[in-house]
Design a protein around this motif. Structure first.
Motif, short mmCIF file in Angstrom:
data_model
loop_
_atom_site.label_atom_id
_atom_site.label_comp_id
_atom_site.label_asym_id
_atom_site.label_seq_id
_atom_site.Cartn_x
_atom_site.Cartn_y
_atom_site.Cartn_z
N UNK A 101 23.02 48.78 14.39
CA UNK A 101 23.67 47.57 14.80
C UNK A 101 23.10 47.19 16.07
N UNK A 102 22.98 48.08 16.99
CA UNK A 102 22.60 47.77 18.40
C UNK A 102 21.16 47.42 18.64
N UNK A 103 20.22 47.92 17.62
CA UNK A 103 18.65 47.47 17.88
C UNK A 103 18.02 47.03 16.77
N UNK A 104 18.18 45.53 16.74
CA UNK A 104 17.33 44.93 15.68
C UNK A 104 16.22 45.14 15.50
N UNK A 105 15.64 45.00 14.13
CA UNK A 105 13.97 45.26 14.15
C UNK A 105 13.14 44.34 14.53
#
Lengths: 253, 390
Positions: free
Chosen positions: B379-383
């Motif tokens: 959720x916090x760190x999108x690719x």
């Protein structure tokens, strides 16, 4: 510096007399060593630093003793050296032995000091101890009759000096890693080295053993062996006077 | 963010460390009991399967002549995993191509496993740690040059489909390269390279390959990633480097309570504390730049983890960013702190087993992470976030 085969070669020249090409060991060449001055009293000493050693350059294409020998063929041409004497120590002895198989007619006499370069023993035993797999203290014991003399205080050295030591070791690895410290072809070529040859060894040498030297010398048609007491792999450093006396006596005979 | 469960297949049943000089290269294999080793392989494979079941991907690596990682032919384990798993991505990080005499053979192995796994393989290339030199009898001088020539040849072997080509390079020679099978993925499996230096990372960046760095902590990791971005931009790949080009490997142990987590993390530290290596194998000639070797001769420890040998603590390891351990909330915050400091990364390589961390403990660590930390990370760190923005 002199440019040979496209490589900047650091070149020492000193003394006067018949030319003597000195090919240093993996430790590199240091003109301040006592034996250099002693040899230079009688001889014109010509001592290049091998490509990759000292301040000499190292092009990408150089990675073998054969390459170095070819560089020295060009150096000899450049300096117009003919019927020259060569003294080679350890890996420098290997280069000298290689040169002797390439141009036997251009070498007058040869002194091989604790030379490496051939493999004559069984395949399951190293002819030359694996100095890259041993602790530094163990290597020092193999190298020196008196390891205390060989101790170097790295902390007191300049960055430049340290980097030369590191680079010399790196270049040795490049040249001698595999096959380890030898060229398998050399044993089949050494019969061409017909010039009078002296094999020299320090009695306490732990790198080049007495049987190794005997088997090596037996491959040359005209070789004799001499031993220097109280010296290890570098008798020129540990016993400079005795070393010089022995070398000059052989060359002048 | 993607998370990968990574295990070195360690063999921990060793004599006391003061009874041997080096856990790598020279430790006699009479210390290896084949029956215990067989049970360990079963166990470690099972743990990878647990990771897959929990939605994680899988990573393995290769080392030689060492008890720390009994995986000297990683493609074999990769092939087993290709058939045991069905959905996880399979990362081999990696193939020590500077130590392999036949790059084309490596291209074949990887293509074959890519087929077996139906396109789930991600292929890493590594230079190999210094202690791999002796096992391979590989010349430590000019290794980088060998590695890059090998990698380029492998990519060409994967992507050439119209019959044989020839390669007459500086280090490798092949007159008839025409591999069967070709890879499942087109044009080829994703490529990863591990590097610990900014200059090395720049070269990886030029190629746009995925850059992985291991246990480099806060500042070194930032420098490595900066190097990667520099290379990427200089090669004209654009200004923005997505985080999914960057990976970070750390020791990771998550458990419901702090006490359980620290107990597990303690055991995980074996990876660092047990890595007793004789000095002559740590600093082979030519492996490191001259300046670094000169410093080492003055007595500097070059391997940043060697200072921790035998005296690492969980607290210190967390503080230096080489370990994430604690409750799910603590682990999330630790990862976020590193993520923010280094400018972001898209792959977390979780070293989740080492030494005497037992199966149940390992499984607990994997499950707690996968269920309670991983969703928050996704959720916090999108690719597709751009890396390197403060």
């Amino acid at each position: 510096m002199v440019k040979i085969a496209g490589i900047e070669i650091e070149l020492y020249e000193g003394g006067a007399g018949a030319p003597l090409l000195f090919l240093h060991s993996a430790q590199g060449f240091d003109a301040s060593h006592e034996f250099v001055g002693l040899l230079a009293k009688d001889r014109r000493v010509i001592a290049p630093s091998h490509p990759g050693f000292g301040k000499s350059g190292l092009p990408d294409w150089v990675d073998s003793i054969d390459d170095l020998a070819h560089v020295y063929l060009e150096l000899m041409g450049h300096l117009r050296l003919d019927r020259v004497d060569i003294v080679g120590c350890s890996v420098g002895g290997w280069i000298a032995a290689d040169l002797a198989t390439k141009i036997p007619e251009r070498l007058r006499k040869l002194v091989l000091v604790a030379p490496v370069g051939v493999k004559t023993g069984p395949s399951d035993k190293l002819d030359i101890p694996d100095i890259f797999a041993l602790p530094q203290e163990a290597v020092a014991k193999l190298l020196f009759h008196d390891p205390a003399k060989g101790r170097v205080d790295f902390a007191s050295m300049s960055d430049e000096q340290l980097q030369i030591i590191v680079r010399n070791r790196e270049s040795l690895a490049l040249l001698a890693w595999e096959p380890y410290m030898h060229n398998p072809k050399l044993v089949h070529r050494l019969h061409r080295a017909t010039m009078p040859t002296l094999f020299l060894r320090g009695a306490s040498d732990g790198i080049v053993s007495a049987p190794y030297l005997e088997r090596y010398a037996a491959l040359l048609p005209n070789a004799t062996i001499s031993t220097i007491a109280a010296a290890g792999h570098a008798p020129q450093i540990e016993q400079p006077a005795e070393f010089t006396k022995t070398v000059l006596a052989f060359l002048d005979a | 963010m993607k998370a990968w469960h990574f295990s070195e297949n360690a063999y921990p049943y060793l004599p006391p460390s003061d009874e041997f000089d080096s856990i790598r290269v020279t430790l006699p294999n009479r210390n290896y009991d084949p029956r215990k080793g067989a049970a360990l392989y079963d166990r470690y494979l099972d743990e990878w399967l647990i990771a897959e079941a929990e939605g994680m991907d899988i990573m393995l690596n290769e080392h030689h002549q060492t008890a720390t990682c009994v995986d000297p032919a990683a493609p074999l384990v990769l092939a087993a995993l290709a058939r045991l798993t069905s959905k996880a991505r399979l990362l081999i990080l990696g193939n020590p191509v500077a130590n392999r005499r036949q790059p084309v053979r490596v291209a074949e192995e990887m293509a074959m496993v890519d087929i077996l796994s139906k396109g789930r393989v991600e292929v890493g290339f590594v230079r190999g740690v210094p202690y791999e030199i002796s096992a391979a009898n590989s010349n430590p001088v000019r290794m980088n040059e060998r590695q890059w020539e090998a990698m380029d040849l492998i990519v060409k072997a994967w992507t050439t489909h119209d019959g044989p080509f020839s390669h007459e390079g500086r280090f490798f020679h092949h007159r008839m390269v025409n591999i069967w099978p070709r890879p499942y993925q087109a044009p080829h499996p994703p490529i990863w390279v591990s590097t610990m230096s900014p200059s090395g990372a720049a070269r990886v960046g030029e190629h746009g390959y995925i850059q992985a760095t291991f246990l480099t902590g806060f500042d070194s990791t930032r420098a490595v990633y900066d190097g990667y971005r520099r290379g990427w931009r200089q090669a004209g790949l654009g200004n923005d480097v997505p985080v999914n080009r960057l990976a970070y490997a750390a020791l990771v142990y998550t458990a419901p309570t702090e006490a359980e987590a620290y107990a597990g993390a303690e055991k995980l530290l074996w990876y660092i504390t047990a890595n007793k290596v004789a000095k002559q194998f740590m600093y082979p000639p030519g492996y490191m730049p001259l300046e670094a070797q000169a410093k080492q001769m003055r007595g500097a420890a070059l391997d940043p983890h060697m200072g921790l040998l035998g005296k690492a603590t969980v607290e210190k390891a967390i503080e230096s960013g080489i370990m994430f351990a604690g409750t799910p909330d603590q682990v999330f915050k630790q990862i976020k702190k590193l993520y923010d400091h280094v400018g972001g990364f898209g792959h977390l390589l979780n070293m989740g087993q080492a030494g005497f961390l037992e199966h149940e403990e390992t499984a607990l660590g994997i499950r707690t992470f996968a269920r309670e930390v991983y969703p928050r990370l996704k959720d916090a760190f999108a690719d597709d976030v751009i890396s390197g923005r403060d």
